[in-house]
Design a protein around this motif. Structure first.
Motif, PDB file in Angstrom:
ATOM      1  N   ILE A   1       2.958  -1.028   4.139  1.00  0.00           N
ATOM      2  CA  ILE A   1       2.525   0.347   3.869  1.00  0.00           C
ATOM      3  C   ILE A   1       3.779   1.179   3.632  1.00  0.00           C
ATOM      4  CG2 ILE A   1       1.260   2.352   4.714  1.00  0.00           C
ATOM      5  CD1 ILE A   1      -0.119   0.361   6.724  1.00  0.00           C
ATOM      6  N   GLU A   2       3.908   1.724   2.431  1.00  0.00           N
ATOM      7  CA  GLU A   2       5.034   2.610   2.109  1.00  0.00           C
ATOM      8  C   GLU A   2       4.600   4.035   2.429  1.00  0.00           C
ATOM      9  OE1 GLU A   2       5.478   1.614  -2.047  1.00  0.00           O
ATOM     10  OE2 GLU A   2       6.953   0.053  -1.569  1.00  0.00           O
ATOM     11  N   PHE A   3       5.189   4.627   3.476  1.00  0.00           N
ATOM     12  CA  PHE A   3       4.755   5.937   3.941  1.00  0.00           C
ATOM     13  C   PHE A   3       5.435   7.100   3.226  1.00  0.00           C
ATOM     14  CE2 PHE A   3       3.390   3.409   7.626  1.00  0.00           C
ATOM     15  CZ  PHE A   3       2.116   3.905   7.799  1.00  0.00           C
ATOM     16  N   CYS A   4       6.751   7.063   3.124  1.00  0.00           N
ATOM     17  CA  CYS A   4       7.487   8.186   2.542  1.00  0.00           C
ATOM     18  C   CYS A   4       8.884   7.714   2.185  1.00  0.00           C
ATOM     19  CB  CYS A   4       7.537   9.373   3.500  1.00  0.00           C
ATOM     20  SG  CYS A   4       8.339   9.035   5.094  1.00  0.00           S
TER      21      CYS A   4
ATOM     22  N   VAL B   1      -6.768   6.763   9.122  1.00  0.00           N
ATOM     23  CA  VAL B   1      -5.515   7.317   8.627  1.00  0.00           C
ATOM     24  C   VAL B   1      -4.370   7.017   9.590  1.00  0.00           C
ATOM     25  CG1 VAL B   1      -4.314   9.438   7.969  1.00  0.00           C
ATOM     26  CG2 VAL B   1      -6.735   9.153   7.407  1.00  0.00           C
TER      27      VAL B   1
ATOM     28  N   LEU C   1       0.861  -1.171   0.000  1.00  0.00           N
ATOM     29  CA  LEU C   1       0.000   0.000   0.000  1.00  0.00           C
ATOM     30  C   LEU C   1       0.906   1.232   0.000  1.00  0.00           C
ATOM     31  CD1 LEU C   1      -2.246  -1.357   2.891  1.00  0.00           C
ATOM     32  CD2 LEU C   1      -2.595  -1.683   0.434  1.00  0.00           C
ATOM     33  N   THR C   2       0.853   2.025  -1.060  1.00  0.00           N
ATOM     34  CA  THR C   2       1.783   3.145  -1.211  1.00  0.00           C
ATOM     35  C   THR C   2       1.073   4.467  -1.006  1.00  0.00           C
ATOM     36  OG1 THR C   2       3.095   1.855  -2.760  1.00  0.00           O
ATOM     37  CG2 THR C   2       3.473   4.229  -2.743  1.00  0.00           C
ATOM     38  N   ALA C   3       1.547   5.240  -0.039  1.00  0.00           N
ATOM     39  CA  ALA C   3       1.039   6.587   0.198  1.00  0.00           C
ATOM     40  C   ALA C   3       1.555   7.512  -0.901  1.00  0.00           C
ATOM     41  CB  ALA C   3       1.493   7.091   1.559  1.00  0.00           C
TER      42      ALA C   3
ATOM     43  N   LYS D   1      -0.195   7.887  10.058  1.00  0.00           N
ATOM     44  CA  LYS D   1       0.818   8.858   9.628  1.00  0.00           C
ATOM     45  C   LYS D   1       2.169   8.478  10.208  1.00  0.00           C
ATOM     46  CE  LYS D   1      -2.266  11.286  11.462  1.00  0.00           C
ATOM     47  NZ  LYS D   1      -3.308  11.959  12.070  1.00  0.00           N
TER      48      LYS D   1
ATOM     49  N   GLY E   1       4.508  10.901   5.698  1.00  0.00           N
ATOM     50  CA  GLY E   1       3.532  10.311   4.796  1.00  0.00           C
ATOM     51  C   GLY E   1       2.331   9.858   5.585  1.00  0.00           C
TER      52      GLY E   1
ATOM     53  N   TYR F   1      -1.329   7.358   5.140  1.00  0.00           N
ATOM     54  CA  TYR F   1      -2.062   6.393   4.326  1.00  0.00           C
ATOM     55  C   TYR F   1      -3.422   6.174   4.961  1.00  0.00           C
ATOM     56  CZ  TYR F   1      -3.143   2.684   1.165  1.00  0.00           C
ATOM     57  OH  TYR F   1      -3.749   1.943   0.186  1.00  0.00           O
ATOM     58  N   ASN F   2      -4.462   6.292   4.135  1.00  0.00           N
ATOM     59  CA  ASN F   2      -5.822   6.071   4.598  1.00  0.00           C
ATOM     60  C   ASN F   2      -6.178   4.608   4.365  1.00  0.00           C
ATOM     61  OD1 ASN F   2      -8.443   6.227   5.412  1.00  0.00           O
ATOM     62  ND2 ASN F   2      -9.155   7.488   3.722  1.00  0.00           N
TER      63      ASN F   2
END
Length: 155
Positions: free
Chosen positions: A44-47, A147, A4-6, A149, A30, A32-33
Motif C-alpha cells: 500500500i503506497e500511502f504518501c 480505511v 495499492l496506491t492512495a 491512514k 495518506g 487507502y480504502n
C-alpha cells in the motif's frame, strides 16, 4: 501481490516542499480504502515525502478491520527511491494489528506509532523523494476492509 496506491501517493499529487525554514514541522499523510481483504505481499503506497525530509515520527491508524481471531499484519516503511534502499518495516514491524482497545487508544481500532529506525537509530533522512508504504505480511482473518491512514511527521 498487488500495489495499492492512495491518491496522495500518486505521481500526479504534489509533494510537500522543504522550502520552509529549518526545524518547521511538516506533515505528509495518506489514506487507502481497502475495498477487499489485502493479500500477503500487497504493498500500500500511502504518501510521499520530499528529498531531504527527515522523518521524526508518525503513525498508522484505522478502524478495527479484522474480526474474530485477528491475523492482519502490515509493516510500515519506505520504497527504494534511487538513492536510499527500500526498508519495508523501517518505521514499524507492527505484528498482528488486533484493533482491540490498547495502551495507544481507548477505543477499538488501529493506532500504532512509528518505531524501528526512529526508536533505534534516530531519525530517517531521505536523499530523494520517497514513498511511504505498508507491506502486508498476512491477510485479515475476517473482514479486512476499511480505511487505513498513515501520518508522517518530518522536518
Amino acid at each position: 501481490m498487488a500495489t495499492l496506491t492512495a491518491a496522495r501517493a500518486a505521481p500526479t499529487f504534489p509533494v510537500p516542499s522543504l522550502s520552509v525554514p529549518a526545524g518547521v514541522l511538516q506533515v505528509a499523510w495518506g489514506l487507502y480504502n481497502l475495498a477487499a481483504n489485502p493479500s500477503q505481499n500487497d504493498v500500500i503506497e500511502f504518501c510521499r515525502v520530499p528529498a531531504g525530509a527527515t522523518v521524526i515520527g508518525g503513525w498508522l491508524q484505522g478502524a478495527d478491520i479484522d474480526t474474530g481471531t485477528e491475523t492482519l499484519d502490515i509493516d510500515i516503511g519506505w520504497a527504494a527511491n534511487g538513492t536510499d534502499n527500500a526498508d519495508t518495516d523501517g518505521f514499524g514491524n507492527l505484528g498482528v494489528l488486533t484493533g482491540d482497545v490498547s495502551v495507544h487508544t481507548p477505543v477499538a481500532g488501529i493506532f500504532v506509532p512509528f518505531a524501528n529506525v526512529i526508536q533505534d537509530a534516530g531519525y530517517k533522512t531521505f536523499a530523494a523523494e520517497t514513498k511511504i508504504i505498508g507491506t502486508v505480511n498476512a491477510a485479515a482473518n475476517a473482514g479486512g476492509t476499511g480505511v487505513l491512514k498513515v501520518v508522517v511527521l518530518f522536518v
